[in-house]
Design an enzyme around this catalytic site. Sequence first.
Site, mmCIF file in Angstrom:
data_model
loop_
_atom_site.group_PDB
_atom_site.id
_atom_site.type_symbol
_atom_site.label_atom_id
_atom_site.label_comp_id
_atom_site.label_asym_id
_atom_site.label_seq_id
_atom_site.Cartn_x
_atom_site.Cartn_y
_atom_site.Cartn_z
ATOM 1 N N ARG A 158 4.954 1.539 0.728
ATOM 2 C CA ARG A 158 3.958 2.473 1.254
ATOM 3 C C ARG A 158 3.295 3.156 0.067
ATOM 4 N NH1 ARG A 158 8.739 3.033 4.178
ATOM 5 N NH2 ARG A 158 8.568 2.557 6.421
ATOM 6 N N LYS A 183 10.698 6.643 3.673
ATOM 7 C CA LYS A 183 10.557 7.227 5.000
ATOM 8 C C LYS A 183 11.924 7.329 5.668
ATOM 9 C CE LYS A 183 7.701 6.879 9.157
ATOM 10 N NZ LYS A 183 6.638 6.102 9.841
ATOM 11 N N HIS A 289 -2.817 0.589 3.244
ATOM 12 C CA HIS A 289 -1.649 0.196 4.036
ATOM 13 C C HIS A 289 -1.753 -1.260 4.491
ATOM 14 C CE1 HIS A 289 2.042 1.573 5.926
ATOM 15 N NE2 HIS A 289 1.709 0.906 7.025
ATOM 16 N N ARG A 292 0.452 -3.632 2.633
ATOM 17 C CA ARG A 292 1.834 -3.726 3.128
ATOM 18 C C ARG A 292 1.910 -4.705 4.303
ATOM 19 N NH1 ARG A 292 6.786 -0.764 3.663
ATOM 20 N NH2 ARG A 292 7.385 -0.303 5.808
ATOM 21 N N HIS A 315 12.365 -0.885 7.433
ATOM 22 C CA HIS A 315 12.295 -0.558 8.852
ATOM 23 C C HIS A 315 13.695 -0.327 9.413
ATOM 24 C CE1 HIS A 315 8.148 -2.699 9.397
ATOM 25 N NE2 HIS A 315 8.033 -1.485 8.908
ATOM 26 N N TYR A 324 4.636 -8.286 13.106
ATOM 27 C CA TYR A 324 3.961 -9.218 12.200
ATOM 28 C C TYR A 324 4.061 -10.661 12.696
ATOM 29 C CZ TYR A 324 3.961 -5.161 9.186
ATOM 30 O OH TYR A 324 3.775 -3.904 8.691
#
Length: 364
Positions: A158, A183, A289, A292, A315, A324
């Site tokens: 990120r 995150k 972004h 990514r 994640h 994706y």
Amino acid sequence: MPDSSIAPRGVSPPAPLGQLPPLRSKRLLDQLRERIRFLHYSQRTEEAYVYWSRTFIRFHHLQHPKDLGPDAVEAFLSWLADEQRVASSTHRQALSALLFLYGKVLGESLPWMQDIGRPRSQRRIPVVLTRAELGQIFALMEGEHALLAQLLYGTGLRIAEALQLRVKDLDFDHRSLIVRHGKGGKDRVVMLPELLVGPLKAQLHRAHVLWSADQKAGTSGVEMPDALERKYPRAGASWAWFWVFPQDHHSVDPRSGVIRRHHFYDQTFQRAFKRAVQGAGIHKQATPHTLRHSFATHLLQDGYDIRTVQDLLGHADVATTMIYTHVLKVGGGGVRSPMDSLSAWSAGLQRDAPATASKADIRS
């Protein structure tokens, strides 16, 4: 309006209301900042929550939130949805800010707070750039902005994670890069692209020049996470903790008021990336972004399994990474259209089609 993708990011879960210490600040928004910092939420979350709390107060003509009830909150959220037409993620962020304000600052854990409807989030197919488009964009970017863009694509970081990289986070011997406090407050390790080893070493050389100048000037060093500045008061001035992408000037720390060197501003890089996308003639709604998204999609196209991609992206749930796979189900590498199975007819269609249109055809 702040970034609607911001979510609370801390090293520990929020403490129960009864365990929170008394507030020292007098002004409401200062109390909000004090509580956010006590719970170790990120700077971006603080900015977003203060923004929505201030907007809520102004919407109700400067009335104090403690004098407002559920109808006032619902009226504000309805105004955001109906008149401002904000995205569901932005709507949800505003609601989270108000729940924090009432629950953690005003100490009002009221039943109606839990009854307010949460907006449904719509899962969107991510924008993905092709490898050719990425090459065009990189060719139009220069210097540290070009390196940062290549690093985002090459590692899947990120933008905030890349900007907050420290010198000690780069491991050239093992060709790896450590993401600290990503995150959710989580650390992870990603690969370091072989093609970027040389440019990153050159970037560290440029950063070392700035670090040496700060050492001679006796500045306060760089910002340190959490309580490390008190525990290791000299670490912030060390080379190991210096930014990989430092600013070329000093600025005032928004939380401490100390004048020190900050890392690159994300807005500066976003503008440079937007100019490159436009210059390449790419009409996709691409942002930093998107690099990514492209990283994850291209790894799946190259045959890597979904769990590996999940770990690299950081994640918590594989369902987030699964978005994706939808990109791969259509187009050149996915489901074949039944139109293309009409081989005899399509061959005649292609044979009869004109190779190019003449100027007369265009004018007519």
